[in-house]
Design a protein around this motif. Structure first.
Motif, short mmCIF file in Angstrom:
data_model
loop_
_atom_site.label_atom_id
_atom_site.label_comp_id
_atom_site.label_asym_id
_atom_site.label_seq_id
_atom_site.Cartn_x
_atom_site.Cartn_y
_atom_site.Cartn_z
N GLY A 19 0.80 -1.21 0.00
CA GLY A 19 0.00 0.00 0.00
C GLY A 19 0.83 1.26 0.00
O GLY A 19 2.07 1.23 0.04
N ARG A 24 -3.08 8.33 6.21
CA ARG A 24 -4.51 8.05 6.40
C ARG A 24 -4.88 6.60 6.11
O ARG A 24 -6.02 6.19 6.33
N ILE A 25 -3.92 5.83 5.61
CA ILE A 25 -4.16 4.43 5.26
C ILE A 25 -3.65 3.54 6.38
O ILE A 25 -2.45 3.56 6.70
N LEU A 30 -8.32 -1.58 7.51
CA LEU A 30 -8.96 -1.89 6.23
C LEU A 30 -9.27 -3.38 6.09
O LEU A 30 -10.25 -3.76 5.45
N ARG A 42 5.05 -0.72 2.25
CA ARG A 42 4.44 0.58 1.94
C ARG A 42 5.49 1.49 1.33
O ARG A 42 6.66 1.49 1.73
N CYS A 79 -3.04 -1.89 -2.83
CA CYS A 79 -4.09 -0.98 -2.41
C CYS A 79 -3.73 0.48 -2.69
O CYS A 79 -2.82 1.04 -2.07
N HIS A 81 -5.51 4.54 -3.31
CA HIS A 81 -6.52 5.29 -2.55
C HIS A 81 -6.84 6.62 -3.21
O HIS A 81 -6.10 7.10 -4.08
N CYS A 84 -4.61 10.77 -3.75
CA CYS A 84 -3.22 10.29 -3.63
C CYS A 84 -2.24 11.40 -3.99
O CYS A 84 -2.24 11.92 -5.11
N TYR A 159 -9.05 2.38 -1.94
CA TYR A 159 -9.70 2.87 -0.73
C TYR A 159 -10.17 4.30 -0.92
O TYR A 159 -9.36 5.20 -1.20
N ILE A 161 -11.09 7.31 0.75
CA ILE A 161 -10.88 7.83 2.10
C ILE A 161 -12.12 8.55 2.64
O ILE A 161 -12.54 8.33 3.78
#
Length: 205
Positions: A19, A24-25, A30, A42, A79, A81, A84, A159, A161
């Motif tokens: 990810g 915020r992830i 999740l 990440r 993943c 989002h 971004c 995702y 947000i």
């Protein structure tokens, strides 16, 4: 006792979660999982670097190899989002001193669309990037081999947000759909040909 068992039993995660570094992830929120359930990688933009090392040696590439060959995970989730910063920066550019970031963002330029940066256009690019990273994963021999043997599945998540909602890529529909409407919470991408079709679908939408 719970933490002691993590040492005694070792780590046997079934999922590699790749990810974005965005604060915020939160992968555990999740996925509804806890310590020992996910092997997490990440980076800025949830990017998969090329297997051939053309962008230098990278910890993400090493992590993918470790997860697949050493831990023998059975699924990989990429993943992306909404909102971004990596995608926006790929369009707008970064300070010239950020030579590493500038080179890194080159890896998502293939996902960019030659259109004005509207919220809808950025959303499409964010989703296209997820699929392109899955395609790049298939260049890793150990990933391709296990996918073809049906020992490993690849999954694309997006995702949102602002809605607190996970969307998954549905190959049949050619688009991301809410996880609540997905039969298995994830849609499997089983081959390079299927992934390329997914990219084509997103380009047309």
């Amino acid at each position: 006792q719970e933490f002691a068992s993590l040492i005694e039993q070792g780590q046997t995660p079934k999922t590699l979660f790749l990810g974005c570094s965005d604060s915020r992830i939160v992968p555990y929120l999740l996925t509804g999982t806890g310590p020992g359930d996910l092997f997490i990688l990440r980076n800025v933009g949830a990017i998969v670097p090329p297997y051939d090392g053309s962008y230098g040696i990278h910890g993400t590439a090493a992590g993918i190899e470790f997860a697949v060959m050493q831990l023998k995970v059975s699924r990989i989730v990429v993943c992306g989002h909404s909102h971004c910063g990596a995608v926006r920066s790929a369009y707008e550019g970064v300070p010239k001193e950020a030579i590493n970031l500038n080179a890194w963002l080159d890896l998502i330029k293939e996902a960019l669309l030659p259109v004005r940066q509207t919220p809808e256009a950025l959303r499409r690019v964010e989703q296209r990037s997820v699929i392109l990273q899955l395609e790049r994963l298939m260049d890793y021999p150990m990933v391709r081999e296990r996918v073809e043997k049906k020992e490993l599945t690849l999954h694309g998540w997006y995702y949102v947000i602002e809605d607190g909602e996970v969307q998954v890529f549905d190959v049949t529909a050619g688009k991301f759909i809410p996880a609540s409407r997905s039969e298995e919470h994830t849609s499997e991408l089983q081959s390079r040909e299927t992934i390329s079709y997914a990219v084509f679908c997103l380009q047309k939408k």
